[in-house]
Design an enzyme around this catalytic site. Structure first.
Site, PDB file in Angstrom:
ATOM      1  N   TYR A 281       0.832  -1.206   0.000  1.00  0.00           N
ATOM      2  CA  TYR A 281       0.000   0.000   0.000  1.00  0.00           C
ATOM      3  C   TYR A 281       0.866   1.256   0.000  1.00  0.00           C
ATOM      4  O   TYR A 281       1.762   1.426   0.833  1.00  0.00           O
ATOM      5  CB  TYR A 281      -0.885  -0.014   1.240  1.00  0.00           C
ATOM      6  CG  TYR A 281      -1.999   1.013   1.260  1.00  0.00           C
ATOM      7  CD1 TYR A 281      -3.200   0.767   0.616  1.00  0.00           C
ATOM      8  CD2 TYR A 281      -1.862   2.206   1.952  1.00  0.00           C
ATOM      9  CE1 TYR A 281      -4.243   1.676   0.654  1.00  0.00           C
ATOM     10  CE2 TYR A 281      -2.893   3.132   1.997  1.00  0.00           C
ATOM     11  CZ  TYR A 281      -4.081   2.870   1.342  1.00  0.00           C
ATOM     12  OH  TYR A 281      -5.112   3.782   1.382  1.00  0.00           O
TER      13      TYR A 281
ATOM     14  N   SER B 122       1.820  -7.807   1.918  1.00  0.00           N
ATOM     15  CA  SER B 122       0.834  -6.857   2.439  1.00  0.00           C
ATOM     16  C   SER B 122      -0.276  -6.636   1.401  1.00  0.00           C
ATOM     17  O   SER B 122      -0.949  -7.576   1.031  1.00  0.00           O
ATOM     18  CB  SER B 122       1.529  -5.560   2.852  1.00  0.00           C
ATOM     19  OG  SER B 122       0.662  -4.744   3.597  1.00  0.00           O
ATOM     20  N   GLN B 123      -0.463  -5.401   0.916  1.00  0.00           N
ATOM     21  CA  GLN B 123      -1.454  -5.199  -0.133  1.00  0.00           C
ATOM     22  C   GLN B 123      -1.179  -6.134  -1.301  1.00  0.00           C
ATOM     23  O   GLN B 123      -2.101  -6.710  -1.889  1.00  0.00           O
ATOM     24  CB  GLN B 123      -1.438  -3.750  -0.618  1.00  0.00           C
ATOM     25  CG  GLN B 123      -2.369  -3.492  -1.799  1.00  0.00           C
ATOM     26  CD  GLN B 123      -2.281  -2.064  -2.311  1.00  0.00           C
ATOM     27  OE1 GLN B 123      -3.121  -1.237  -1.995  1.00  0.00           O
ATOM     28  NE2 GLN B 123      -1.256  -1.780  -3.096  1.00  0.00           N
TER      29      GLN B 123
ATOM     30  N   ASP C 137       1.859  -8.308  14.323  1.00  0.00           N
ATOM     31  CA  ASP C 137       1.535  -7.421  13.204  1.00  0.00           C
ATOM     32  C   ASP C 137       0.194  -6.738  13.452  1.00  0.00           C
ATOM     33  O   ASP C 137      -0.861  -7.382  13.420  1.00  0.00           O
ATOM     34  CB  ASP C 137       1.489  -8.243  11.916  1.00  0.00           C
ATOM     35  CG  ASP C 137       1.320  -7.401  10.665  1.00  0.00           C
ATOM     36  OD1 ASP C 137       1.050  -6.191  10.782  1.00  0.00           O
ATOM     37  OD2 ASP C 137       1.467  -7.966   9.568  1.00  0.00           O
TER      38      ASP C 137
ATOM     39  N   HIS D 257       4.867  -6.226  11.063  1.00  0.00           N
ATOM     40  CA  HIS D 257       4.465  -6.312   9.654  1.00  0.00           C
ATOM     41  C   HIS D 257       5.631  -6.662   8.737  1.00  0.00           C
ATOM     42  O   HIS D 257       5.413  -7.049   7.596  1.00  0.00           O
ATOM     43  CB  HIS D 257       3.818  -4.993   9.235  1.00  0.00           C
ATOM     44  CG  HIS D 257       3.061  -5.076   7.949  1.00  0.00           C
ATOM     45  ND1 HIS D 257       2.104  -6.043   7.697  1.00  0.00           N
ATOM     46  CD2 HIS D 257       3.126  -4.319   6.813  1.00  0.00           C
ATOM     47  CE1 HIS D 257       1.603  -5.874   6.478  1.00  0.00           C
ATOM     48  NE2 HIS D 257       2.211  -4.847   5.929  1.00  0.00           N
TER      49      HIS D 257
END
Length: 323
Positions: A92, A187-188, A273, A303
């Site tokens: 992101y 992640s994203q 996370d 994360h």
């Protein structure tokens, strides 16, 4: 960050009910059909990088609605035979940056397509090159809430479509074996890889590292971290929009894509996370339909997960699976 989510023993069994619209499959099929009306490859140009061991190309392909989406295509130099390809999606706020920034997969012998994220690139890294010309729908200023009041207007409808079209584009690029395409991301990017796996039935493998966009309804209840906090902020102002927003989010939840996916899958989760809480990752992992799936747990990490240690595990796993 201390441990804050469910204990690991409970996470391993965590199988919540995830809201799923009755027209989920119809919605995505019609969305993809509309975008497939445009030929997927628009342009491929050699990109000078001053690197001798890899060669890079500036690729433009037709994403959602035929919109031009940029990508870097990188492969080992001097290799003529068709290679397995890794399509990588970004985290992101990051854009595709410069072609020499991500060389791991090409150095490992794969063709590598790095998809730019439309309308992103301004938060970190070295920027992006793909605008999002559909940003006028009601919603917040960031991608997470842009158009959130309607699934058809929502930003992630466009980005997920781009992700599927990236797989279709890489299969038409020179030097790629179309039968050996991997979707990957962190992640994203991990959430987009899961979406691609649920919408493209014949991927060779999926690498979903600390995936975002999974069990979103829970995420907005247990974490204050961005980007989920953008939804909370939006609903704190637009107090009557909760039902519409939750309905929209159910169309892009990675856990719903996971239960439609069959490719071998390699996950990772950090138990501390707060960006992608462990229970949201396990919600997708435990619903994943493919029987060949594995997850690596990093109990003391946030994360960032396993970082280089995990990349090494990915490469070794892929080497045995995608030859």
């Amino acid at each position: 960050m201390a441990l804050f989510d469910l204990p690991l023993a409970q996470l391993e069994q965590y199988a919540p009910t995830i809201a799923e619209p009755a027209d989920f499959d119809e919605f995505w099929q019609s969305t993809l059909d509309e975008s497939r009306a445009t030929k997927v490859l628009i342009d491929v140009q050699p990109e000078p990088t001053d690197l001798r061991l890899v060669e890079s190309f500036d690729v433009t392909f037709a994403g959602f609605g035929g919109d031009p989406v940029r990508a870097w295509y990188t492969r080992p130099a001097g290799v003529d035979e068709p290679l397995p390809a890794v399509v990588e999606y970004l985290g992101y706020g990051r854009g595709r940056g410069l072609p020499h920034e991500r060389l791991t997969f090409a150095a490992a012998g794969y063709a590598h397509l790095l998809m730019d994220s439309r309308g992103q690139g301004g938060q970190y890294g070295t920027g992006g090159d793909t605008p999002d010309p559909h940003g006028n729908a009601l919603g917040g200023p960031g991608p997470m809430t842009r158009g959130i009041l309607s699934p058809r207007d929502y930003y992630y409808r466009r980005l997920i479509t781009d992700a599927v079209r990236a797989v279709e584009a890489v299969r038409e690029l020179p030097g790629v074996d179309p039968a050996r395409v991997v979707a990957a991301g962190n992640s994203q990017g991990g959430g987009l890889a899961l979406a691609a796996a649920g919408l493209v039935p014949d991927l060779a493998a999926v690498l979903a590292t600390v995936p975002f966009l999974c069990h979103i309804q829970r995420a907005i209840e247990i974490t204050d971290a961005a980007p989920y906090s953008e939804i909370v902020t939006f609903l704190a102002i637009h107090r009557e929009a909760e039902a519409a927003a939750r309905n929209t989010l159910s169309y892009i939840d990675g856990a719903n894509f996971a239960r439609r996916a069959s490719a071998p899958a390699h996950f990772a989760v950090g138990l501390r996370d707060t960006v992608c809480p462990p229970s949201t990752v396990y919600a997708a992992y435990n619903r994943y339909a493919g029987t060949d799936r594995t997850i690596h747990v990093y109990p003391f990490n946030h994360h960032e997960g396993g970082e280089a240690v995990h990349v090494r595990r990915q490469l070794r796993w892929l080497r045995e699976l995608v030859r």
